[in-house]
Motif scaffolding. Structure first.
Motif, PDB file in Angstrom:
ATOM      1  N   GLU A 163       7.907   0.370  -6.205  1.00  0.00           N
ATOM      2  CA  GLU A 163       6.888   1.215  -6.307  1.00  0.00           C
ATOM      3  C   GLU A 163       6.220   1.750  -5.079  1.00  0.00           C
ATOM      4  O   GLU A 163       5.742   2.884  -5.008  1.00  0.00           O
ATOM      5  N   ALA A 164       6.597   1.078  -3.815  1.00  0.00           N
ATOM      6  CA  ALA A 164       6.078   1.699  -2.647  1.00  0.00           C
ATOM      7  C   ALA A 164       6.937   2.964  -2.398  1.00  0.00           C
ATOM      8  O   ALA A 164       6.405   3.930  -1.818  1.00  0.00           O
ATOM      9  N   PHE A 165       8.246   2.759  -2.700  1.00  0.00           N
ATOM     10  CA  PHE A 165       9.142   4.070  -2.423  1.00  0.00           C
ATOM     11  C   PHE A 165       8.754   5.141  -3.187  1.00  0.00           C
ATOM     12  O   PHE A 165       8.788   6.388  -2.637  1.00  0.00           O
ATOM     13  N   ALA A 166       8.313   4.975  -4.420  1.00  0.00           N
ATOM     14  CA  ALA A 166       7.828   6.019  -5.130  1.00  0.00           C
ATOM     15  C   ALA A 166       6.526   6.535  -4.636  1.00  0.00           C
ATOM     16  O   ALA A 166       6.232   7.908  -4.810  1.00  0.00           O
ATOM     17  N   ALA A 167       5.600   5.823  -3.959  1.00  0.00           N
ATOM     18  CA  ALA A 167       4.450   6.210  -3.315  1.00  0.00           C
ATOM     19  C   ALA A 167       4.428   7.192  -2.173  1.00  0.00           C
ATOM     20  O   ALA A 167       3.606   7.466  -1.478  1.00  0.00           O
ATOM     21  N   GLY A 168       5.815   6.910  -1.593  1.00  0.00           N
ATOM     22  CA  GLY A 168       6.116   7.482  -0.263  1.00  0.00           C
ATOM     23  C   GLY A 168       5.548   6.660   0.860  1.00  0.00           C
ATOM     24  O   GLY A 168       5.295   7.122   2.000  1.00  0.00           O
ATOM     25  N   LEU A 169       5.843   5.258   0.607  1.00  0.00           N
ATOM     26  CA  LEU A 169       5.300   4.488   1.763  1.00  0.00           C
ATOM     27  C   LEU A 169       6.274   3.679   2.446  1.00  0.00           C
ATOM     28  O   LEU A 169       7.059   3.233   1.457  1.00  0.00           O
ATOM     29  N   PRO A 170       6.663   3.828   3.756  1.00  0.00           N
ATOM     30  CA  PRO A 170       7.514   2.890   4.151  1.00  0.00           C
ATOM     31  C   PRO A 170       7.364   1.466   3.906  1.00  0.00           C
ATOM     32  O   PRO A 170       6.230   0.893   3.939  1.00  0.00           O
ATOM     33  N   VAL A 171       8.424   0.679   4.058  1.00  0.00           N
ATOM     34  CA  VAL A 171       8.189  -0.739   3.589  1.00  0.00           C
ATOM     35  C   VAL A 171       9.215  -1.622   4.920  1.00  0.00           C
ATOM     36  O   VAL A 171      10.335  -1.162   5.322  1.00  0.00           O
ATOM     37  N   ALA A 172       8.455  -2.597   5.178  1.00  0.00           N
ATOM     38  CA  ALA A 172       9.185  -3.736   6.075  1.00  0.00           C
ATOM     39  C   ALA A 172       9.234  -4.979   5.303  1.00  0.00           C
ATOM     40  O   ALA A 172       8.315  -5.477   4.556  1.00  0.00           O
ATOM     41  N   SER A 173      10.229  -5.746   5.580  1.00  0.00           N
ATOM     42  CA  SER A 173      10.509  -7.035   4.720  1.00  0.00           C
ATOM     43  C   SER A 173      10.187  -7.979   6.078  1.00  0.00           C
ATOM     44  O   SER A 173      11.052  -7.964   7.172  1.00  0.00           O
TER      45      SER A 173
END
Length: 488
Positions: free
Chosen positions: A293-303
């Motif tokens: 969902e973050a990818f679809a919202a254009g939000l970078p992601v960190a694990s």
């Protein structure tokens, strides 16, 4: 009208798809709900079942509660189970017996005009694959791989097709022996989309968030599991961003975070798209649906601060795919978050995440829903029996049982249709606890771990078997009352 034979066979005009998920966390159900929405939009009739409701004697509740307790009270045990089943390529004999017990019950539940069945949960894939192999289910079965990493339990003999989010999980599925793997991209609710500065400011104002400070949205699944308190303190103390924490249904965690001085804390959130639109970076620990969902919202992601088992393998797979950064050293936290929020790394990851949806944001011809619709309408050839794996033992199908399919019934999204369960407890306590170990499709016999007694204590502590006759349990969501919101 009851079906007179022993099999579910494809009708001449197949326009009905059945989706089988499991209410273990919220990610599997969330993916199933979005697949359902898209299939209905494409003109198909969709039914959705919860595998845990198909298990006899209400054992599904023990599966859910046992899995939850493993993650909260004995994460070391969950990691051991996950690793041992990953090496062995499957669960233990008790787990297999448990899944066998669901086969006839699930077959009876399938409408007579079913054209295809889709699984979004490893255990469901194993049940459906077995039914395909022994000829009782003659319609095609597809598995939608909901994560970026593919545990061997996801790959079940008898499944006609595996639908992968990306080339990385597709390669893992093929290495585990999957036949006909297709990269179809992810699915996400259309409310998750990029926004401009005006929409971003409005989202921040709606939640009472700082108008200009960088915000790191920290999520921990619908159960709020993992080292969330430590991660929230690390985010606050590193100074790269203000932590904005979503605790799911874990109200105790929310109270602890507020006591720690974390200012922006939420429990279950209905407007997760709004929180993502307000944020600058997502920090997650499981790598499931929320990351997509973050990818679809254009939000970078960190694990960061990942939970054992699938949290760690998903973090590695997301990093390999170039769509999320895996921060393993707290000393790297400030620098990498800064790169994701304002630097070139963030731009590259936003592009990579959005590219997953580029070919099929809502288009009619691409994506897992479109592939499912094509398979449903075209049908599939009978599945050949596989070569037995060393860990599987002989491939002996069970004897056929008479089945009766109920009258076709359409389920209004997003509520899943529930399968009736007998009230009597028909399996022994030992099998119930083994079922809890199997929970999350990574279970195996307790003997496969060195700490068997400690593991059994961690799982069994607090489970009230006498309460099985009652409908209430902590965190129970009544049928037909499943809220939308944060997913794993």
């Amino acid at each position: 009208m009851p079906h007179p034979g022993n099999t579910v066979r494809r009708p001449s005009s197949a326009e009905r798809v059945v989706i089988v998920s499991a209410s273990v966390g919220a990610g599997h159900d969330g993916a199933a709900a979005e697949l359902e929405r898209r299939l209905v939009a494409a003109g198909l009739t969709v039914d959705r079942f919860d595998l845990l409701d198909v298990l006899p004697a209400r054992l599904g509740r023990l599966v859910r509660d046992g899995y939850h307790r493993l993650l909260v009270r004995a994460p070391w045990a969950y990691q051991r189970i996950y690793s041992s089943t990953e090496r062995a390529g499957g669960g233990g004999p008790l787990a297999k017996a448990l899944l066998r017990s669901a086969e006839t019950r699930l077959l009876r539940a399938l409408p007579v005009d079913t054209g295809a069945v889709v699984s979004t949960y490893p255990g469901a894939s194993r049940v459906l694959g077995s039914l395909r192999l022994d000829g009782r289910l003659t319609v095609p079965v597809l598995t939608y791989l909901t994560d970026f990493s593919v545990h061997p339990l996801w790959v079940a003999d008898g499944v006609d097709m595996h639908l992968a989010l990306h080339a990385v999980p597709a390669a893992q599925a093929r290495a585990a022996g999957a036949r006909d793997v297709r990269v179809c991209g992810p699915v996400a609710d259309p409310r998750f989309h990029p926004v401009d500065a005006t929409e971003r400011a409005a989202a921040r104002a709606r939640f009472g968030l700082p108008p200009t400070a960088p915000l790191a949205l920290l999520v921990a699944g619908s159960w709020g599991v993992g080292p969330v308190r430590q991660v929230a303190r690390d985010l606050r103390d590193c100074g790269a961003a203000v932590p904005l924490v979503v605790c799911g249904r874990n109200e105790a965690l929310a109270e602890q975070l507020r006591a720690d001085g974390i200012e922006h804390v939420h429990g279950w959130v209905d407007d997760m798209p709004g929180l993502m639109h307000a944020s600058d970076v997502l920090v997650q620990n499981a790598g499931g649906l929320t990351s997509l969902e973050a990818f679809a919202a254009g939000l970078p992601v960190a694990s960061y601060g990942c939970i054992p088992g699938h949290g760690l393998t998903n973090a590695a797979a997301l990093d390999e795919a170039g769509v999320a950064a895996w921060i393993q050293d707290p000393a790297q936290l400030k620098y990498i978050l800064g790169e994701l929020i304002d630097g070139p790394r963030g731009l590259l990851q936003r592009e990579a995440g959005l590219a997953l949806f580029a070919d099929e944001p809502h288009g009619p011809d691409r994506g897992p829903a479109a592939e499912t619709a094509r398979v449903c309408r075209a049908g599939a050839e009978p599945v050949a029996a596989p070569t037995a794996r060393p860990s599987d033992g002989p491939n002996v199908p069970p004897a056929a049982h008479p089945v009766a399919a109920p009258t076709a019934q359409r389920v209004t999204p997003p509520t899943a249709r529930r399968v009736a369960r007998p009230a009597a407890l028909r399996l022994a306590i030992t099998a119930a606890l083994a079922c809890a170990v199997w929970a999350g499709a990574v279970g195996t016999a307790v003997a496969t771990t060195d700490g068997g007694p400690r593991l059994m204590h961690a799982i069994g502590q607090g489970l009230d078997l006498d309460d099985l006759a009652h409908g209430h349990h902590p965190g129970h969501v009544p049928d037909g009352d499943h809220p939308k919101g944060h997913h794993v």
